[in-house]
Design an enzyme around this catalytic site. Structure first.
Site, mmCIF file in Angstrom:
data_model
loop_
_atom_site.group_PDB
_atom_site.id
_atom_site.type_symbol
_atom_site.label_atom_id
_atom_site.label_comp_id
_atom_site.label_asym_id
_atom_site.label_seq_id
_atom_site.Cartn_x
_atom_site.Cartn_y
_atom_site.Cartn_z
ATOM 1 N N GLY A 168 87.406 71.575 40.802
ATOM 2 C CA GLY A 168 86.047 71.690 40.506
ATOM 3 C C GLY A 168 85.654 71.864 38.984
ATOM 4 O O GLY A 168 84.579 72.062 38.712
ATOM 5 N N ASP A 204 91.525 73.672 39.263
ATOM 6 C CA ASP A 204 91.477 72.279 38.359
ATOM 7 C C ASP A 204 92.894 72.129 37.691
ATOM 8 O O ASP A 204 93.627 73.250 37.999
ATOM 9 C CB ASP A 204 90.255 72.063 37.661
ATOM 10 C CG ASP A 204 89.999 70.670 37.463
ATOM 11 O OD1 ASP A 204 90.981 70.008 36.768
ATOM 12 O OD2 ASP A 204 89.132 70.117 37.939
ATOM 13 N N ASP A 233 97.007 71.714 41.380
ATOM 14 C CA ASP A 233 97.212 70.287 41.534
ATOM 15 C C ASP A 233 96.955 69.848 43.058
ATOM 16 O O ASP A 233 97.765 70.639 43.889
ATOM 17 C CB ASP A 233 98.740 69.916 40.857
ATOM 18 C CG ASP A 233 98.923 68.396 41.382
ATOM 19 O OD1 ASP A 233 97.998 67.662 42.020
ATOM 20 O OD2 ASP A 233 99.766 67.760 40.817
ATOM 21 N N ARG A 256 83.436 68.005 45.071
ATOM 22 C CA ARG A 256 82.365 67.128 44.420
ATOM 23 C C ARG A 256 82.976 66.184 43.464
ATOM 24 O O ARG A 256 83.708 66.329 42.380
ATOM 25 C CB ARG A 256 81.185 68.109 43.744
ATOM 26 C CG ARG A 256 80.118 67.227 43.611
ATOM 27 C CD ARG A 256 78.908 67.881 42.648
ATOM 28 N NE ARG A 256 79.290 68.359 41.572
ATOM 29 C CZ ARG A 256 78.436 68.707 40.564
ATOM 30 N NH1 ARG A 256 77.280 68.956 40.850
ATOM 31 N NH2 ARG A 256 78.769 69.149 39.345
ATOM 32 N N HIS A 307 85.952 59.830 45.014
ATOM 33 C CA HIS A 307 85.812 58.576 44.091
ATOM 34 C C HIS A 307 86.556 58.248 43.094
ATOM 35 O O HIS A 307 86.597 57.172 42.449
ATOM 36 C CB HIS A 307 84.137 58.484 43.821
ATOM 37 C CG HIS A 307 83.799 59.269 42.771
ATOM 38 N ND1 HIS A 307 82.435 59.509 42.252
ATOM 39 C CD2 HIS A 307 84.434 60.249 41.666
ATOM 40 C CE1 HIS A 307 82.624 60.157 41.333
ATOM 41 N NE2 HIS A 307 83.627 60.702 41.062
HETATM 42 C C1 LIG Z 1 84.879 63.897 38.326
HETATM 43 S S1 LIG Z 1 85.484 65.350 37.944
HETATM 44 C C2 LIG Z 1 84.501 66.426 38.913
HETATM 45 C C3 LIG Z 1 84.500 67.814 38.610
HETATM 46 C C4 LIG Z 1 83.822 68.915 39.575
HETATM 47 N N1 LIG Z 1 84.073 68.632 40.879
HETATM 48 C C5 LIG Z 1 82.318 68.529 39.649
HETATM 49 O O1 LIG Z 1 81.771 68.015 40.245
HETATM 50 O O2 LIG Z 1 81.652 69.076 38.339
HETATM 51 C C6 LIG Z 1 87.083 65.209 38.691
HETATM 52 C C7 LIG Z 1 87.894 66.594 38.488
HETATM 53 O O3 LIG Z 1 89.219 66.533 39.249
HETATM 54 C C8 LIG Z 1 90.163 67.243 38.299
HETATM 55 N N2 LIG Z 1 91.487 66.597 38.856
HETATM 56 C C9 LIG Z 1 92.229 65.435 38.674
HETATM 57 N N3 LIG Z 1 93.270 65.362 39.040
HETATM 58 C C10 LIG Z 1 93.730 66.621 39.527
HETATM 59 C C11 LIG Z 1 94.529 67.235 40.313
HETATM 60 N N4 LIG Z 1 95.763 66.521 40.559
HETATM 61 N N5 LIG Z 1 94.456 68.668 40.609
HETATM 62 C C12 LIG Z 1 93.314 68.993 40.287
HETATM 63 N N6 LIG Z 1 92.448 68.537 39.745
HETATM 64 C C13 LIG Z 1 92.451 67.416 39.350
HETATM 65 C C14 LIG Z 1 89.870 66.674 36.798
HETATM 66 O O4 LIG Z 1 90.340 67.624 36.031
HETATM 67 C C15 LIG Z 1 88.140 66.730 37.014
HETATM 68 O O5 LIG Z 1 87.676 68.056 36.488
#
Ligand SMILES: C[S@@+](CC[C@H](N)C(=O)[O-])C[C@H]1O[C@@H](n2cnc3c(N)ncnc32)[C@H](O)[C@@H]1O
Length: 456
Positions: free
Chosen positions: A265, A287, A318, A334, A338
């Site tokens: 998130g 997150d 994670d 969200r 991608h």
């Molecule tokens: C593009 S951002 C989207 C954030 C949020 N969903 C939004 O729409 O505002 C992707 C998110 O995935 C998180 N992320 C990346 N790898 C992750 C993991 N292994 N477990 C949990 N979160 C992760 C990142 O830290 C980042 O906050």
């Protein structure tokens, strides 16, 4: 169709669309300050107005492409790289904030430059390029003012506060502009090199993105953001997520105390407006550790009642590991899919499928890609087919929907990720044990895929 009849059709389309808009709403002057309550900035809830706006945007771009000398289109497109760079420069120098109090009569660039602590001669050239693209306004020679577009860059903070940080709290679209015009611009400039290097071009690995090539690092992007020297970029990245429109899921239909898990998130930019509008929901933002820390701080400032009442909780998790919140009412993701290749998306989706209960909904919010030509594929998923525009517009609405393709490349250059078509989504969801029930807002930059656990 001969070019002249295409020009006439486009002209007629623009004229008919202006008629529709004129009948329904009043459009503010481009020179007045941005206000989110007015159309078109907040008028897209009327589908007829939204369609008319899309037709105008697509038709004007097609008109220009048809009539402008081809070499000028290529030259100016190649040089458009200077626009995001100039935009980021004006944002990082706080020009919109400096111009806030000057109002419509504006300020001489010497005064702007003195307040921004930079060269007035160079700043005038940067602002003049932006004014020519309708961002800022040159009121009289060397005197600049905000307009409806540039005033949206104003974080509403006092310039003195920037000594501490501009990138605290809800700074909106300025963070997106600063992040994209900075790092993304560097990564995308190495796209051609990575497409010629077989170890990058044919790889689906998330550490084989132009980001890795540019910065000569094998770190995944997310770990790189965690480095102490990248703290400001991480905060900007988290806040950049504000730039998205609100999710259009029917949150109000969920019973009181329903559990919504915002998986990956970030700082909770997708769920913050949901919590404001539906305070009886229980939201858990998951997150990586640093984002969870940033989220906690941001929500304490932005919506303290949700934090003190326990209606929002923050959890380090994670998403490749087993999901700790079992049978949530909604797992929201969200802008997560991608970021990852198909096998890794399937791993994330399987973790959620293992935790899902029979009534769980999975809500995926991402762009839904389409070809730039007509597609004979028969869509058997409710809501998945995108409406076709009137001829002679491109089947994907051309420039009006270019955001989807820009986001797709943003993913490619940053994490070697991609936006997906409905077929690609359907395939990975099926392998992971989910079934798409419905698609909402298929044509928006943020389509909503609602899936339920597949019955085996
Ligand atoms: C593009 S951002 C989207 C954030 C949020 N969903 C939004 O729409 O505002 C992707 C998110 O995935 C998180 N992320 C990346 N790898 C992750 C993991 N292994 N477990 C949990 N979160 C992760 C990142 O830290 C980042 O906050």
């Amino acid at each position: 169709m001969a070019s002249i009849s295409i020009l006439r059709s486009l002209e007629n389309l623009i004229s008919a669309s202006v008629d529709i808009i004129e009948e329904r709403v009043q459009i503010p002057d481009l020179d007045s300050a941005y206000h989110e309550s007015v159309v078109p900035d907040n008028g897209l809830s009327d589908p007829a107005v939204a369609d008319a706006i899309s037709c105008i945007v697509a038709a004007t771009a097609q008109l220009v492409a048809t009539i402008r000398p081809a070499h000028l289109t290529l030259i100016s497109t190649a040089m458009m790289i200077h626009v995001p760079s100039a935009l980021r420069t004006a944002t990082d120098l706080h020009v919109a904030e400096v111009l806030r109090d000057a109002g419509p009569q504006g300020l001489h660039v010497r005064k702007i430059a003195a307040l921004c602590r930079t060269s007035s001669g160079k700043l005038a050239r940067i602002l003049r390029l932006l004014a020519s693209e309708h961002i800022f306004r040159e009121v009289s020679p060397d005197v600049f003012a905000n307009n409806r577009i540039s005033s949206l860059l104003d974080t509403k903070k006092s310039v003195d506060r920037f000594a501490q940080s501009k990138w605290d709290g809800g700074v909106g679209i300025a963070a997106f502009v600063s992040y994209t015009g900075g790092h993304t611009l560097k990564f995308t400039s190495y796209l051609a090199e990575t497409m010629r290097d077989p170890s990058f071009a044919y790889s689906e690995d998330h550490i084989k993105a132009p980001f890795n090539y540019t910065l000569k690092t094998d770190l995944p992007f997310w770990q790189w953001l965690d480095l102490p020297e990248n703290e400001v970029e991480r905060r900007k990245f988290g806040l950049a997520m504000t730039c998205a429109p609100k999710t259009s899921f029917e949150w109000g239909l969920l019973p009181k105390n329903s559990v919504v898990v915002d998986v990956g998130g970030g700082v909770g930019m997708a769920t913050l407006p949901v919590a404001r509008a539906f305070p009886d929901l229980r939201i858990i933002i998951q997150d990586r550790p640093k984002f969870v820390e940033d989220a906690r701080k941001l929500w304490k400032e932005e919506l303290p009642i949700a934090v003190s009442s326990g209606h929002v909780a923050f959890q380090v998790h994670d998403f490749f590991e087993p999901q700790p919140i079992q049978a949530a009412d909604v797992y929201l993701m969200r802008w997560i899919m991608h970021d990852w290749n198909d096998p890794l998306c399937i791993s994330i989706l399987k973790r959620l499928r293992d935790a899902a209960g029979p009534g769980t909904k999975l809500l995926i919010v991402d762009a839904l890609m389409s070809h730039a030509c007509r597609d004979p594929f028969a869509y058997d998923i409710a809501g998945a087919a995108k409406p076709l525009p009137p001829k002679p517009l491109l089947a994907n609405f051309g420039h009006a929907r270019v955001g989807e393709y820009l986001f797709d490349l943003q993913m490619l250059v940053t994490v070697n990720g991609q936006e997906r078509t409905i077929r690609q989504f359907s395939d990975i969801l099926q392998v992971a044990g989910w079934e798409i029930e419905e698609v909402k807002s298929a044509a928006a930059t943020q389509a909503h895929l609602i899936a339920t656990p597949a019955v085996v």
